[in-house]
Motif scaffolding. Sequence first.
Motif, short mmCIF file in Angstrom:
data_model
loop_
_atom_site.label_atom_id
_atom_site.label_comp_id
_atom_site.label_asym_id
_atom_site.label_seq_id
_atom_site.Cartn_x
_atom_site.Cartn_y
_atom_site.Cartn_z
N PHE A 80 0.82 -1.32 0.03
CA PHE A 80 -0.03 0.06 0.03
C PHE A 80 0.76 1.19 0.06
O PHE A 80 2.00 1.29 0.29
CB PHE A 80 -0.98 0.04 1.20
N TYR A 81 0.34 2.48 -0.29
CA TYR A 81 0.78 3.77 -0.17
C TYR A 81 0.61 4.44 1.16
O TYR A 81 -0.36 4.43 1.28
CB TYR A 81 0.52 4.62 -1.15
N ASP A 82 1.79 4.62 1.84
CA ASP A 82 1.57 5.33 3.17
C ASP A 82 1.31 6.89 3.07
O ASP A 82 1.29 7.31 1.70
CB ASP A 82 3.00 5.04 4.01
N GLU A 83 1.24 7.60 4.15
CA GLU A 83 0.90 8.89 3.95
C GLU A 83 1.95 9.82 3.23
O GLU A 83 1.43 10.90 2.86
CB GLU A 83 0.86 9.31 5.62
N SER A 84 3.19 9.53 3.13
CA SER A 84 4.07 10.12 2.38
C SER A 84 4.18 9.55 0.81
O SER A 84 5.03 10.14 0.14
CB SER A 84 5.48 9.97 2.76
N ASN A 85 3.13 8.82 0.38
CA ASN A 85 3.06 8.28 -0.93
C ASN A 85 3.91 7.37 -1.38
O ASN A 85 4.38 7.16 -2.43
CB ASN A 85 2.69 9.27 -1.82
N GLU A 86 4.74 6.51 -0.41
CA GLU A 86 5.64 5.71 -0.46
C GLU A 86 5.03 4.39 -0.53
O GLU A 86 4.27 3.89 0.07
CB GLU A 86 7.01 5.68 0.55
N LEU A 87 5.34 3.44 -1.51
CA LEU A 87 4.95 1.98 -1.53
C LEU A 87 5.58 1.32 -0.32
O LEU A 87 6.77 0.90 -0.57
CB LEU A 87 5.21 1.42 -2.78
N VAL A 88 4.87 0.95 0.38
CA VAL A 88 5.53 -0.10 1.49
C VAL A 88 4.38 -1.32 1.93
O VAL A 88 3.62 -1.38 1.22
CB VAL A 88 5.38 0.83 2.94
N GLY A 89 5.02 -2.12 2.76
CA GLY A 89 4.21 -3.32 3.14
C GLY A 89 4.90 -4.59 3.24
O GLY A 89 6.20 -4.41 2.77
N PHE A 90 4.33 -5.79 3.65
CA PHE A 90 5.06 -6.74 3.78
C PHE A 90 5.57 -7.48 2.43
O PHE A 90 6.67 -7.83 2.32
CB PHE A 90 3.96 -7.77 4.29
N ASP A 91 4.72 -7.22 1.47
CA ASP A 91 5.26 -7.71 0.16
C ASP A 91 6.29 -7.08 -0.49
O ASP A 91 7.37 -7.51 -1.14
CB ASP A 91 3.89 -7.76 -0.97
N VAL A 92 6.41 -5.38 -0.06
CA VAL A 92 7.41 -4.95 -0.51
C VAL A 92 8.57 -5.31 -0.17
O VAL A 92 9.82 -5.36 -0.75
CB VAL A 92 6.99 -3.37 -0.33
N ASP A 93 8.71 -5.56 1.42
CA ASP A 93 9.99 -6.01 2.23
C ASP A 93 10.36 -7.29 1.57
O ASP A 93 11.44 -7.58 1.45
CB ASP A 93 9.31 -6.03 3.64
N ILE A 94 9.41 -8.12 1.20
CA ILE A 94 9.65 -9.64 0.77
C ILE A 94 10.29 -9.24 -0.79
O ILE A 94 11.38 -9.94 -0.99
CB ILE A 94 8.34 -10.42 0.68
N CYS A 95 9.94 -8.51 -1.65
CA CYS A 95 10.53 -8.14 -2.75
C CYS A 95 12.00 -7.67 -2.61
O CYS A 95 12.84 -8.11 -3.33
CB CYS A 95 9.78 -7.15 -3.41
N ASN A 96 12.05 -6.63 -1.50
CA ASN A 96 13.44 -6.04 -1.42
C ASN A 96 14.28 -7.38 -0.85
O ASN A 96 15.69 -7.58 -1.19
CB ASN A 96 13.41 -5.20 -0.07
N GLY A 97 13.72 -8.17 0.11
CA GLY A 97 14.65 -9.27 0.45
C GLY A 97 15.28 -10.17 -0.50
O GLY A 97 16.38 -10.55 -0.65
N ILE A 98 14.12 -10.56 -1.52
CA ILE A 98 14.53 -11.56 -2.41
C ILE A 98 15.56 -10.98 -3.43
O ILE A 98 16.52 -11.49 -3.88
CB ILE A 98 13.11 -11.90 -3.32
N ALA A 99 15.35 -9.52 -3.82
CA ALA A 99 16.35 -9.08 -4.82
C ALA A 99 17.64 -8.85 -4.05
O ALA A 99 18.75 -9.09 -4.88
CB ALA A 99 15.97 -7.65 -5.10
N GLU A 100 17.95 -8.45 -2.78
CA GLU A 100 19.13 -8.67 -2.24
C GLU A 100 19.83 -10.11 -2.33
O GLU A 100 20.76 -10.22 -2.56
CB GLU A 100 18.81 -8.15 -0.80
N GLU A 101 18.82 -11.05 -1.83
CA GLU A 101 19.47 -12.68 -2.20
C GLU A 101 20.06 -12.69 -3.79
O GLU A 101 20.84 -13.39 -3.53
CB GLU A 101 18.55 -13.43 -1.77
N LEU A 102 19.28 -12.26 -4.70
CA LEU A 102 19.75 -12.44 -6.00
C LEU A 102 20.91 -11.43 -6.43
O LEU A 102 21.31 -11.43 -7.52
CB LEU A 102 18.54 -12.40 -6.98
N GLY A 103 21.37 -10.63 -5.65
CA GLY A 103 22.26 -9.73 -6.04
C GLY A 103 21.67 -8.51 -7.12
O GLY A 103 22.35 -7.78 -7.96
#
Length: 278
Positions: A71-94
């Motif tokens: 979802f988009y938070d009060e500052s219009n940033e895309l955040v949430g559990f799925d966003v953090d999972i995306c970030n974590g997977i990307a980090e694992e893949l370099g």
Amino acid sequence: MISRHPRTRHTTALRRVTAAALGAALLLSVSACSAAVDDEAAAPAADQAFTTVTEGTLTCAMSGEYRPFNFYDESNELVGFDVDICNGIAEELGLEAEPVTGAFNSLIAGLTSDRYDAIIGSMSSTEERLAQVDFTESYYATGAELFVATDSSITDVADLKDATVGVALGTTFEEYARTLEGVSDVTTFQADIDALRDLEAGRVDAVITQGFMGRYLAKNADLKVDAVGDVLFPDVAAIPVNKENPELLDAINAALVTMHEDGTYEAISIDWFGEDIS
């Protein structure tokens, strides 16, 4: 709008390179006799080759309307559990993570058109979807539940005769609602919070959505709605990937395993939900 790019090939899937592999690479430069060892160490990396639509980037699609998962938070940033999972997977893949949004019922089409690498957007595997894309192993599991206004006489799906049921468009909840006998109408919404608000306002008689998320939304929006009856069916989320990119599917599955093993997944889950929802 995301422009379409030719897929870029990556020859390594994981960000972690073992000390043994680094040592083997060094020995190769100084001694030909270590070539066999180096070839053996390098083989797994070659096997893990995959492609992405943009070089160095993992583009993850989601609706942006599924609080607290994305979802988009009060500052219009895309955040949430799925966003953090995306970030974590990307980090694992370099790779660099690039979470993007689109209407939920358009995400599969966007994926098969090479606008995204994967959908990390709380999507369940269905026969119709499996005909178009492949799915990873699940990355969380909850269940679908029935929500009604606090003062409603409805206590179970058996009480939905002549009722209007609200659901998010293009979801398994919509598919299920349309199978219920006696339901007068199924009204679709772009976001579950809109369905729940219409439920409190009396514009629909019931809403079917993921139980955990429905309670979260109702609590945070101070809505007078409640979950009733038993869990209707399991809601198991996995990550769709193009059928033409099985190497990326394997790499994401491997990344999820690593995130579970090293505690990254649990930390993300606790941060958003106070518990491990895997």
